[in-house]
Design an enzyme around this catalytic site. Structure first.
Site, mmCIF file in Angstrom:
data_model
loop_
_atom_site.group_PDB
_atom_site.id
_atom_site.type_symbol
_atom_site.label_atom_id
_atom_site.label_comp_id
_atom_site.label_asym_id
_atom_site.label_seq_id
_atom_site.Cartn_x
_atom_site.Cartn_y
_atom_site.Cartn_z
ATOM 1 N N GLY A 104 0.841 -1.209 0.000
ATOM 2 C CA GLY A 104 0.000 0.000 0.000
ATOM 3 C C GLY A 104 0.871 1.251 0.000
ATOM 4 C CG HIS A 105 3.269 2.231 3.421
ATOM 5 N ND1 HIS A 105 3.251 1.092 4.182
ATOM 6 C CD2 HIS A 105 2.692 3.195 4.163
ATOM 7 C CE1 HIS A 105 2.692 1.354 5.353
ATOM 8 N NE2 HIS A 105 2.340 2.620 5.372
ATOM 9 C CD GLN A 110 -0.534 9.251 14.042
ATOM 10 O OE1 GLN A 110 0.165 10.142 13.591
ATOM 11 N NE2 GLN A 110 -1.205 8.414 13.260
ATOM 12 C CE LYS A 165 -9.859 7.876 -3.694
ATOM 13 N NZ LYS A 165 -10.678 7.384 -4.819
ATOM 14 C CG LEU A 170 -2.252 -4.571 1.191
ATOM 15 C CD1 LEU A 170 -0.954 -4.424 0.397
ATOM 16 C CD2 LEU A 170 -2.385 -6.004 1.696
ATOM 17 C CB SER A 171 -3.703 -2.354 7.637
ATOM 18 O OG SER A 171 -3.397 -1.963 8.956
ATOM 19 N NE ARG A 182 -2.922 -0.226 14.822
ATOM 20 C CZ ARG A 182 -2.993 1.099 14.597
ATOM 21 N NH1 ARG A 182 -3.596 1.553 13.530
ATOM 22 N NH2 ARG A 182 -2.458 1.954 15.450
HETATM 23 O O1 PAF Z 1 -1.415 7.282 8.087
HETATM 24 C C1 PAF Z 1 -0.363 7.263 8.747
HETATM 25 O O2 PAF Z 1 0.490 6.379 8.607
HETATM 26 C C2 PAF Z 1 -0.143 8.354 9.777
HETATM 27 O O3 PAF Z 1 -1.338 8.747 10.374
HETATM 28 C C3 PAF Z 1 0.621 9.569 9.223
HETATM 29 C C4 PAF Z 1 -0.186 10.274 8.152
HETATM 30 C C5 PAF Z 1 1.949 9.130 8.650
HETATM 31 C C6 PAF Z 1 0.886 10.569 10.357
HETATM 32 O O4 PAF Z 1 1.635 10.013 11.375
#
Ligand code: PAF
Length: 274
Positions: A33-34, A58, A145, A181-182, A184
């Protein structure tokens, strides 16, 4: 590829390049995904900067900050192979000082759905994204998204603070069975992975209903909940417009259907844009 671990090193690295800057902020544990965000940034810009920073502000008390997967070496390899120019991997001390000035998420859109389940999460997310956008001097910044509410809030922050950067929404990447995909997903056992498919299946069911002419949000949500019985606990099913106002009826071209549910250890999210 230059690896910058300090703000000074990042600024020095940026001076070595000219042209438009595509920026992909991440918390590491990079997956396909990245990679798709990085590839899009590579195709559309002269310079590509990726950040890897597990942002503590966060995560809420009791969330998985300490357990969050960290794979610096593998992440650097992936970035290098993908043609990234600068990889920014700062420490917490580089990014934060005591008693900071903070920006906050909007009172309504920042505190519904993900924001209701994780109050304060979006404040920390926006705080770090503001810092990272400023640090990267990005022309364009790429966000998936899959984190649809995050994307909407970042878009709003850029608009409300007149920031000179284009936010580029990127498609959700799924495995061959449909699981979004994640990072986690790494917590899921094989059996849980099977059950996690209920999220994407519920969205497919919703899409089929809309295609068959059913636009009523309550009726669609009720059907989705049946499919989601396979998960351990559903946190929400929501049908909103692109600015996250709740919808009673699906509006073609302006709707996002979202789901959040627990399967085993992780809490998973998924959505579809209609
Ligand atoms: O989506 C993420 O991985 C995070 O929330 C981000 C945008 C990198 C900010 O830490």
């Amino acid at each position: 590829m230059i690896i910058a671990r300090t703000i000074e090193a990042l600024q020095e690295a940026k001076r070595q390049f000219d042209g438009s800057i595509g920026f992909v902020p991440t918390m590491g544990a990079l997956h396909q995904g990245h990679l798709s965000l990085i590839q899009q940034a590579r195709a559309e810009n002269d310079v590509v900067i990726v950040s890897v920073f597990v942002n503590p502000t966060q995560f809420l008390e009791g969330e998985d900050l300490d357990a969050y997967p960290r794979r610096e070496e593998a992440d650097a390899k992936i970035c290098e192979l993908a043609g990234v120019d600068i990889l920014f991997m700062p420490t917490i001390d580089q990014m934060y000082e005591e008693d900071e000035l903070c920006i906050g998420a909007p009172a309504i859109r920042g505190y519904i759905l993900e924001g209701e389940k994780r109050p304060g999460h979006f404040d920390g997310m926006l705080q770090v994204v503001m810092k990272l956008l400023n640090l990267s001097s990005a022309t364009r910044a790429y966000f998936g998204k899959k984190d649809a509410q995050q994307l909407a809030l970042i878009t709003q922050m850029v608009k409300n603070y007149f920031m000179d950067v284009q936010i580029v929404p990127c498609e959700i990447v799924r495995d061959e069975k449909g699981l979004a995909l994640s990072s986690r997903n790494a917590y899921l056992s094989d059996e849980e992975k099977q059950r996690a498919l209920a999220l994407s299946r519920s969205l497919k069911r919703a899409t089929k209903m809309v295609m068959a002419g059913e636009y009523d949000a309550q009726t669609i949500k009720a059907e989705m909940l049946k499919v989601l019985e396979e998960t351990d606990k559903v946190e929400y099913v929501a049908i909103v417009d692109r600015e996250f106002n709740a919808l009673e009826r699906v509006e073609i071209g302006n709707t996002i259907i979202l789901v959040a549910a627990w399967v085993g250890k992780p809490r998973l999210i998924d959505n579809i844009w209609i």
